[in-house]
Design a protein around this motif. Structure first.
Motif, mmCIF file in Angstrom:
data_model
loop_
_atom_site.group_PDB
_atom_site.id
_atom_site.type_symbol
_atom_site.label_atom_id
_atom_site.label_comp_id
_atom_site.label_asym_id
_atom_site.label_seq_id
_atom_site.Cartn_x
_atom_site.Cartn_y
_atom_site.Cartn_z
ATOM 1 N N ALA A 149 -1.999 1.444 -4.350
ATOM 2 C CA ALA A 149 -1.748 2.834 -4.474
ATOM 3 C C ALA A 149 -1.660 3.641 -3.162
ATOM 4 C CB ALA A 149 -2.019 3.632 -5.738
ATOM 5 N N GLY A 150 -0.550 3.955 -2.817
ATOM 6 C CA GLY A 150 -0.832 5.040 -1.526
ATOM 7 C C GLY A 150 -1.097 4.250 -0.188
ATOM 8 N N LEU A 151 -0.759 3.011 -0.266
ATOM 9 C CA LEU A 151 -0.854 2.238 1.063
ATOM 10 C C LEU A 151 0.380 1.835 1.562
ATOM 11 C CD1 LEU A 151 -3.742 -0.412 0.181
ATOM 12 C CD2 LEU A 151 -3.851 1.726 1.166
ATOM 13 N N ASP A 152 0.559 1.651 2.954
ATOM 14 C CA ASP A 152 1.977 1.198 3.502
ATOM 15 C C ASP A 152 1.880 -0.163 3.111
ATOM 16 O OD1 ASP A 152 0.098 -0.136 5.503
ATOM 17 O OD2 ASP A 152 0.248 1.287 6.899
ATOM 18 N N PRO A 153 3.228 -0.824 3.571
ATOM 19 C CA PRO A 153 3.277 -2.240 3.183
ATOM 20 C C PRO A 153 2.286 -3.238 3.750
ATOM 21 C CG PRO A 153 5.614 -1.174 3.889
ATOM 22 C CD PRO A 153 4.466 -0.218 3.986
ATOM 23 N N ARG A 154 1.899 -3.032 4.984
ATOM 24 C CA ARG A 154 0.925 -3.742 5.456
ATOM 25 C C ARG A 154 -0.359 -3.818 4.854
ATOM 26 N NH1 ARG A 154 -1.169 -3.831 11.916
ATOM 27 N NH2 ARG A 154 -2.691 -5.627 11.816
ATOM 28 N N GLY A 155 -0.655 -2.470 4.559
ATOM 29 C CA GLY A 155 -2.064 -2.227 3.812
ATOM 30 C C GLY A 155 -2.066 -3.066 2.306
ATOM 31 N N ARG A 156 -0.847 -2.953 1.711
ATOM 32 C CA ARG A 156 -0.704 -3.424 0.390
ATOM 33 C C ARG A 156 -0.580 -5.044 0.581
ATOM 34 N NH1 ARG A 156 3.560 0.434 0.005
ATOM 35 N NH2 ARG A 156 5.036 -1.143 0.319
ATOM 36 N N ASP A 157 -0.055 -5.807 1.675
ATOM 37 C CA ASP A 157 -0.007 -6.964 1.729
ATOM 38 C C ASP A 157 -1.623 -7.579 2.001
ATOM 39 O OD1 ASP A 157 2.312 -7.237 1.233
ATOM 40 O OD2 ASP A 157 3.229 -7.329 3.387
ATOM 41 N N GLU A 158 -2.321 -6.819 2.797
ATOM 42 C CA GLU A 158 -3.579 -7.044 3.084
ATOM 43 C C GLU A 158 -4.412 -7.273 1.938
ATOM 44 O OE1 GLU A 158 -4.632 -4.332 6.211
ATOM 45 O OE2 GLU A 158 -3.708 -5.734 7.886
ATOM 46 N N ILE A 159 -4.285 -5.919 1.023
ATOM 47 C CA ILE A 159 -5.153 -5.974 -0.006
ATOM 48 C C ILE A 159 -4.996 -7.001 -1.112
ATOM 49 C CG2 ILE A 159 -5.682 -4.682 -2.172
ATOM 50 C CD1 ILE A 159 -7.082 -3.581 0.018
ATOM 51 N N LEU B 89 -15.104 -3.513 -12.030
ATOM 52 C CA LEU B 89 -13.948 -2.333 -12.152
ATOM 53 C C LEU B 89 -13.778 -1.779 -11.106
ATOM 54 C CD1 LEU B 89 -11.848 -1.307 -13.839
ATOM 55 C CD2 LEU B 89 -13.552 0.111 -15.028
ATOM 56 N N VAL B 90 -12.668 -1.863 -10.313
ATOM 57 C CA VAL B 90 -12.241 -0.880 -9.382
ATOM 58 C C VAL B 90 -11.375 -0.030 -9.791
ATOM 59 C CG1 VAL B 90 -11.304 -0.983 -6.991
ATOM 60 C CG2 VAL B 90 -12.534 -3.130 -7.762
ATOM 61 N N PHE B 91 -11.717 1.247 -9.330
ATOM 62 C CA PHE B 91 -11.001 2.535 -10.112
ATOM 63 C C PHE B 91 -9.670 2.688 -8.971
ATOM 64 C CE2 PHE B 91 -14.654 3.498 -12.391
ATOM 65 C CZ PHE B 91 -14.048 3.594 -13.706
ATOM 66 N N GLN B 92 -8.596 3.647 -9.390
ATOM 67 C CA GLN B 92 -7.468 3.980 -8.299
ATOM 68 C C GLN B 92 -8.617 4.790 -7.157
ATOM 69 O OE1 GLN B 92 -4.003 5.698 -9.271
ATOM 70 N NE2 GLN B 92 -4.257 5.194 -11.635
ATOM 71 N N TYR B 93 -7.914 4.529 -6.034
ATOM 72 C CA TYR B 93 -8.516 5.193 -4.963
ATOM 73 C C TYR B 93 -9.861 4.884 -4.873
ATOM 74 C CZ TYR B 93 -3.883 6.906 -4.950
ATOM 75 O OH TYR B 93 -2.564 7.314 -5.067
ATOM 76 N N SER C 139 -9.487 2.995 8.790
ATOM 77 C CA SER C 139 -8.144 3.451 8.274
ATOM 78 C C SER C 139 -8.100 3.417 6.884
ATOM 79 C CB SER C 139 -7.093 2.272 8.673
ATOM 80 O OG SER C 139 -7.518 0.960 8.223
ATOM 81 N N GLY C 140 -7.060 3.781 6.311
ATOM 82 C CA GLY C 140 -6.940 4.005 4.719
ATOM 83 C C GLY C 140 -7.077 2.459 4.229
ATOM 84 N N GLY C 141 -6.292 1.630 4.630
ATOM 85 C CA GLY C 141 -6.381 0.293 4.127
ATOM 86 C C GLY C 141 -7.629 -0.676 4.323
ATOM 87 N N GLN C 142 -8.341 -0.285 5.292
ATOM 88 C CA GLN C 142 -9.819 -0.646 5.872
ATOM 89 C C GLN C 142 -10.923 -0.012 4.627
ATOM 90 O OE1 GLN C 142 -10.186 0.272 9.919
ATOM 91 N NE2 GLN C 142 -9.613 -1.773 10.538
ATOM 92 N N LYS C 143 -10.655 1.119 4.490
ATOM 93 C CA LYS C 143 -11.588 1.991 3.378
ATOM 94 C C LYS C 143 -11.512 1.200 2.172
ATOM 95 C CE LYS C 143 -11.962 6.545 5.354
ATOM 96 N NZ LYS C 143 -11.388 7.942 5.175
ATOM 97 N N ARG C 144 -10.193 0.871 1.594
ATOM 98 C CA ARG C 144 -9.756 0.462 0.414
ATOM 99 C C ARG C 144 -10.439 -1.178 0.200
ATOM 100 N NH1 ARG C 144 -5.295 1.743 -2.732
ATOM 101 N NH2 ARG C 144 -5.529 3.596 -1.833
ATOM 102 N N ARG C 145 -10.225 -1.735 1.219
ATOM 103 C CA ARG C 145 -10.806 -3.302 1.386
ATOM 104 C C ARG C 145 -12.458 -3.167 1.254
ATOM 105 N NH1 ARG C 145 -8.513 -6.111 6.290
ATOM 106 N NH2 ARG C 145 -7.575 -4.041 6.742
ATOM 107 N N ALA C 146 -13.038 -2.098 1.897
ATOM 108 C CA ALA C 146 -14.421 -1.973 2.017
ATOM 109 C C ALA C 146 -14.813 -1.523 0.507
ATOM 110 C CB ALA C 146 -15.162 -1.011 3.002
ATOM 111 N N ALA C 147 -14.276 -0.677 -0.203
ATOM 112 C CA ALA C 147 -14.531 -0.463 -1.646
ATOM 113 C C ALA C 147 -14.507 -1.478 -2.490
ATOM 114 C CB ALA C 147 -13.920 0.711 -2.189
ATOM 115 N N ILE C 148 -13.393 -2.139 -2.448
ATOM 116 C CA ILE C 148 -13.247 -3.583 -3.148
ATOM 117 C C ILE C 148 -14.300 -4.848 -2.903
ATOM 118 C CG2 ILE C 148 -11.662 -5.483 -3.667
ATOM 119 C CD1 ILE C 148 -9.310 -3.463 -3.365
#
Length: 287
Positions: free
Chosen positions: A172-182, A87-91, A145-154
């Motif tokens: 949630a909270g990511l820019d379009p590029r970050g959303r696409d990468e996730i 389970l991956v929580f928000q943020y 970066s924010g997107g990299q942190k999110r990917r590390a957590a996932i």
């Protein structure tokens, strides 16, 4: 069915003035390898439901089954399920705490009691699935970066190789590029592992692009479920629940109302482009 709930109900703060029933009588199921989009307005019960699927919340009444077994049959059973249902929580990036990204991703596999070689292999595999380079693994997670942190957590959850991966608003909270990468990483994880993926999101576009089946929550109950065609065809009911169809679907509906002969099952920009090119007598490679 790999995972299912039977008549699941959860009430918070029982016996107090703050007592509130978040979900009631929910019969949810997921097959092996299925990608499910779980949608609903804020307060509809989505987050409460998913926290039952790996035993974080005990039911007030009803049962949660994993591979046919009640996940609360014993403490040992619940513990095993928590490694099999990730389970991956928000943020989730706010839960990063180790000195390096590599050590953060390794945290889950270490808790599983795996040997050093297996842990290293899983970290490498999960980092690749999440789109993290080897160089990033040696950095502090707080330098990313924010997107990299999110990917590390996932990646930390992916490293446990769960049979079911549940993600609560992963973009949630990511820019379009970050959303696409996730989302690209999530689709790759599903493609390469055949794990069941349950995606909680407010983005109808992400659901349309990714999910095999959509489950709609409303006021603590499952209001509807089915394929994209079946659910998005009920746009009036979705609107009444504070939801919507993908924006491109609404555009296609307006164009059909104006007389353009477009198919009804348009849920992504790519589908719309192909349909319009076909109408113009062109094709995917038309100039």
């Amino acid at each position: 069915m790999l995972i299912r709930t039977q008549n699941l109900t959860h009430t918070y703060s029982v016996g107090t003035p703050f007592e509130r029933t978040a979900i009631r009588g929910v019969d949810f199921h997921a097959q092996k390898g299925e990608v499910i989009g779980l949608i609903g307005h804020t307060g509809s019960g989505k987050s409460t439901l998913i926290q039952h699927l790996n035993g974080l919340l005990p039911p007030t009444s009803g049962t949660v089954f994993f591979d046919g077994e009640d996940i609360h049959a014993s403490k040992q059973t619940t513990k095993r399920v928590r490694f099999r249902v990730g389970l991956v929580f928000q943020y989730p990036e706010y839960q990063l705490f180790e000195e390096t990204v590599e050590r953060d991703i390794a945290f889950g596999p270490k808790n599983m009691g795996l040997d050093t070689g297996e842990i290293a292999a899983r970290v490498e595999e999960a980092a690749a699935l999440a789109g993290l380079t080897k160089e990033l693994l040696q950095q502090s997670p707080f330098a990313l970066s924010g997107g990299q942190k999110r990917r590390a957590a996932i990646a930390g959850v992916m490293a446990m190789r769960p049979e079911v991966l549940i993600l609560d608003e992963p973009t949630a909270g990511l820019d379009p590029r970050g959303r696409d990468e996730i989302m690209s990483g999530i689709r790759r994880f599903h493609r390469e592992t055949d794990a069941t993926v349950i995606l909680v999101t407010h983005s109808m576009e992400e659901i349309a692009r990714t999910a095999d089946r959509i489950v709609v929550m409303n006021d603590g109950e499952i209001a509807m479920q089915g394929t994209r065609n079946e659910v998005f065809a009920r746009s009036a009911e979705l609107n009444a629940m504070g939801l919507d169809v993908p924006e491109i679907t609404r555009v296609a509906m307006r164009l059909r109302a104006m007389g353009l002969d477009l198919p009804e099952n348009i849920f992504t920009v790519e589908q719309a482009a192909r349909a319009i090119l076909t109408l113009k007598g062109g094709g995917p490679n038309a100039s």
